[in-house]
Enzyme design. Structure first.
Site, PDB file in Angstrom:
ATOM      1  N   LYS A 103     -48.043  29.967  25.110  1.00  0.00           N
ATOM      2  CA  LYS A 103     -46.651  29.497  25.106  1.00  0.00           C
ATOM      3  C   LYS A 103     -45.886  29.910  23.845  1.00  0.00           C
ATOM      4  CE  LYS A 103     -46.809  25.790  28.515  1.00  0.00           C
ATOM      5  NZ  LYS A 103     -48.236  25.473  28.746  1.00  0.00           N
ATOM      6  N   LYS A 146     -49.544  19.353  22.516  1.00  0.00           N
ATOM      7  CA  LYS A 146     -50.218  20.170  23.547  1.00  0.00           C
ATOM      8  C   LYS A 146     -50.637  21.502  22.959  1.00  0.00           C
ATOM      9  CE  LYS A 146     -45.649  21.412  25.399  1.00  0.00           C
ATOM     10  NZ  LYS A 146     -44.729  21.335  26.553  1.00  0.00           N
ATOM     11  N   SER A 153     -50.960  20.600  32.727  1.00  0.00           N
ATOM     12  CA  SER A 153     -50.865  19.467  31.781  1.00  0.00           C
ATOM     13  C   SER A 153     -52.194  19.125  31.116  1.00  0.00           C
ATOM     14  CB  SER A 153     -50.330  18.196  32.442  1.00  0.00           C
ATOM     15  OG  SER A 153     -49.143  18.437  33.122  1.00  0.00           O
ATOM     16  N   GLN A 187     -43.609  18.630  20.289  1.00  0.00           N
ATOM     17  CA  GLN A 187     -42.227  18.577  20.784  1.00  0.00           C
ATOM     18  C   GLN A 187     -41.802  17.130  20.904  1.00  0.00           C
ATOM     19  OE1 GLN A 187     -42.690  20.509  24.617  1.00  0.00           O
ATOM     20  NE2 GLN A 187     -42.332  22.535  23.750  1.00  0.00           N
ATOM     21  N   ARG A 233     -52.973  18.074  36.696  1.00  0.00           N
ATOM     22  CA  ARG A 233     -52.563  16.698  36.898  1.00  0.00           C
ATOM     23  C   ARG A 233     -51.777  16.606  38.205  1.00  0.00           C
ATOM     24  NH1 ARG A 233     -50.856  13.003  31.777  1.00  0.00           N
ATOM     25  NH2 ARG A 233     -52.311  14.319  30.678  1.00  0.00           N
ATOM     26  N   ARG A 272     -41.218  31.982  37.511  1.00  0.00           N
ATOM     27  CA  ARG A 272     -40.770  30.600  37.697  1.00  0.00           C
ATOM     28  C   ARG A 272     -40.314  30.066  36.345  1.00  0.00           C
ATOM     29  NH1 ARG A 272     -45.081  26.354  38.980  1.00  0.00           N
ATOM     30  NH2 ARG A 272     -44.612  25.651  36.874  1.00  0.00           N
ATOM     31  N   GLU A 287     -41.152  25.833  30.133  1.00  0.00           N
ATOM     32  CA  GLU A 287     -42.203  26.785  30.447  1.00  0.00           C
ATOM     33  C   GLU A 287     -41.625  27.912  31.289  1.00  0.00           C
ATOM     34  OE1 GLU A 287     -45.336  24.871  32.615  1.00  0.00           O
ATOM     35  OE2 GLU A 287     -46.682  26.553  32.405  1.00  0.00           O
ATOM     36  N   GLU A 289     -43.270  30.666  33.782  1.00  0.00           N
ATOM     37  CA  GLU A 289     -44.549  30.943  34.442  1.00  0.00           C
ATOM     38  C   GLU A 289     -44.522  32.309  35.116  1.00  0.00           C
ATOM     39  OE1 GLU A 289     -47.310  30.767  35.405  1.00  0.00           O
ATOM     40  OE2 GLU A 289     -48.217  28.793  35.264  1.00  0.00           O
TER      41      GLU A 289
HETATM   42  N1  LIG Z   1     -41.398  17.952  25.375  1.00  0.00           N
HETATM   43  C1  LIG Z   1     -41.642  17.362  26.560  1.00  0.00           C
HETATM   44  N2  LIG Z   1     -40.837  16.362  27.005  1.00  0.00           N
HETATM   45  C2  LIG Z   1     -41.078  15.752  28.190  1.00  0.00           C
HETATM   46  N3  LIG Z   1     -42.112  16.043  28.992  1.00  0.00           N
HETATM   47  C3  LIG Z   1     -42.945  17.027  28.596  1.00  0.00           C
HETATM   48  C4  LIG Z   1     -42.753  17.742  27.378  1.00  0.00           C
HETATM   49  N4  LIG Z   1     -43.752  18.658  27.258  1.00  0.00           N
HETATM   50  C5  LIG Z   1     -44.516  18.515  28.355  1.00  0.00           C
HETATM   51  N5  LIG Z   1     -44.041  17.539  29.160  1.00  0.00           N
HETATM   52  C6  LIG Z   1     -44.618  17.092  30.444  1.00  0.00           C
HETATM   53  O1  LIG Z   1     -45.928  17.622  30.567  1.00  0.00           O
HETATM   54  C7  LIG Z   1     -46.015  18.532  31.649  1.00  0.00           C
HETATM   55  C8  LIG Z   1     -46.849  19.756  31.269  1.00  0.00           C
HETATM   56  O2  LIG Z   1     -46.277  20.433  30.185  1.00  0.00           O
HETATM   57  P1  LIG Z   1     -45.936  21.975  30.238  1.00  0.00           P
HETATM   58  O3  LIG Z   1     -45.306  22.336  28.941  1.00  0.00           O
HETATM   59  O4  LIG Z   1     -45.158  22.307  31.472  1.00  0.00           O
HETATM   60  O5  LIG Z   1     -47.370  22.666  30.269  1.00  0.00           O
HETATM   61  P2  LIG Z   1     -48.322  23.134  31.479  1.00  0.00           P
HETATM   62  O6  LIG Z   1     -47.603  22.899  32.773  1.00  0.00           O
HETATM   63  O7  LIG Z   1     -48.536  24.589  31.229  1.00  0.00           O
HETATM   64  O8  LIG Z   1     -49.557  22.331  31.305  1.00  0.00           O
HETATM   65  C9  LIG Z   1     -44.582  18.857  32.016  1.00  0.00           C
HETATM   66  O9  LIG Z   1     -44.452  19.158  33.395  1.00  0.00           O
HETATM   67  C10 LIG Z   1     -43.814  17.591  31.623  1.00  0.00           C
HETATM   68  O10 LIG Z   1     -43.887  16.597  32.641  1.00  0.00           O
HETATM   69 MG   LIG Z   2     -45.673  23.099  33.350  1.00  0.00          MG
END
Ligand SMILES: Nc1ncnc2c1ncn2[C@@H]1O[C@H](COP(=O)(O)OP(=O)(O)O)[C@@H](O)[C@H]1O
Ligand SMILES: [Mg+2]
Length: 316
Positions: A103, A146, A153, A187, A233, A272, A287, A289
């Site tokens: 990322k 993360k 997730s 974040q 998840r 995406r 994100e 994708e």
């Molecule tokens: N800064 C953020 N604020 C709110 N929700 C977040 C944030 N970062 C992640 N999330 C939540 O966590 C989920 C997964 O994070 P994401 O950055 O999309 O990583 P990945 O899908 O690759 O695991 C997101 O779909 C969202 O629901």
């Molecule tokens: Mg995601």
């Protein structure tokens, strides 16, 4: 092997979809896609990306789909993509895979003037101690820890800046990731995701195809045991039309790709863009994708056919 109706020839698949061992028959959402391609005279095989017995060179085209277990082995996956590309057309290409695995690509988008979720990046090489990690956290509000390489997730947790115990769980989480050499992102938790959700905008050959809504996913600290044996998840997805503002941002992201991603000079078969509203309600990129996004065809009638048409055109 299937036999084409009205034909005496046996049909050999010239297209493989790459998946992971946990989903040997693809994500069910992709079945409609395979059926649509079949109906157009393009049968496909489904192969597990890290199965050493697969002869990828037998397929002129390989489309990456549900290879979701690569996040533990990103280097192996990037190597696999390069290897496949030596003998087949890989979609999306290996250069895109290498760039999009981590990322930290968000920094490239930010440099190109695109709005991303504001992020603090922690490098494992810096050997940050607990105190140094603590000072990187926001002083108030909820925040997210993360890894930069993740999907579904996994290893993602939400914490409360104002609570000592939550902060110390966040420090442990970050330290655990850094300790095994993983880069970490911090974040602010963008609260509006709780009420407005996340919008995923899907593009085919650079053209907007459809959009869906994903409900908020993070309730609290990351707990490894909850994720035992799962690839992602559970997500609450619904159909949703993207707003004008979301469309505008997502289109800008997709249009910027040739300038931002090394080795890309034309539209990608698929992309995406996942957006959530920031505190002011402006959509920001959470994100992008480009490797193995779910497309949620079942929520957008006609979208599987559209994607199948795009693949068929590439197979020519
Ligand atoms: N800064 C953020 N604020 C709110 N929700 C977040 C944030 N970062 C992640 N999330 C939540 O966590 C989920 C997964 O994070 P994401 O950055 O999309 O990583 P990945 O899908 O690759 O695991 C997101 O779909 C969202 O629901
Ligand atoms: Mg995601």
């Amino acid at each position: 092997m299937t036999t084409a109706a009205g034909s005496t020839h046996q049909r050999t698949a010239r297209l493989a979809f790459a998946t992971c061992a946990g989903l040997p028959d693809l994500d069910p959402d992709d079945h409609e896609l395979r059926e649509a391609l079949d109906a157009q005279g393009f049968p496909s095989d489904v192969k597990v990306w890290d199965d050493p017995t697969v002869d990828w060179a037998a397929y002129p085209h390989v489309v990456i789909r549900s290879t979701w277990d690569y996040t533990d082995r990103p280097t192996q996956f990037a190597d696999w993509a390069r290897r496949v590309q030596r003998t087949s057309t890989l979609l999306n290409p290996a250069a895109v895979v290498a760039w999009n695995l981590d990322k930290t690509y968000l920094r490239d988008l930010e440099r190109a003037g695109l709005p991303i979720v504001p992020t603090i990046w922690l490098d494992p090489e810096r050997n940050l101690d607990a105190r140094a990690i603590h000072t990187r956290f926001p002083a108030f509000g909820d925040f997210v820890v993360k890894p930069t390489i993740s999907a579904g997730s996994r290893d993602t947790g939400r914490y409360e800046a104002g609570q000592t115990q939550s902060r110390s769980l966040a420090i442990t989480h970050a330290k655990n990731l850094l300790g095994v050499g993983r880069r970490v992102m911090i974040q602010r938790y963008l609260q509006r995701v709780d009420t407005e959700g996340e919008t995923a905008l899907i593009f085919v050959e650079g053209e907007f195809s459809h959009s869906v809504r994903k409900g908020a996913l993070l309730e609290g600290p990351y707990r490894a045991e909850e994720h035992e044996g799962t690839l992602y998840r559970q997500e609450a997805m619904t159909a949703r039309d993207a707003s004008e503002a979301e469309l505008e941002v997502a289109k800008r992201v997709v249009a910027a790709l040739p300038e931002v991603v090394p080795g890309v000079d034309g539209p990608l078969l698929y992309a995406r863009v996942d957006l959530i509203p920031d505190a002011d309600g402006h959509p920001v990129v959470l994100e992008l994708e480009l490797i193995e996004p779910s497309f949620f065809f079942h929520l957008a009638p006609g979208s599987a056919q559209r994607f199948a048409d795009a693949i068929a055109a590439r197979l020519g």
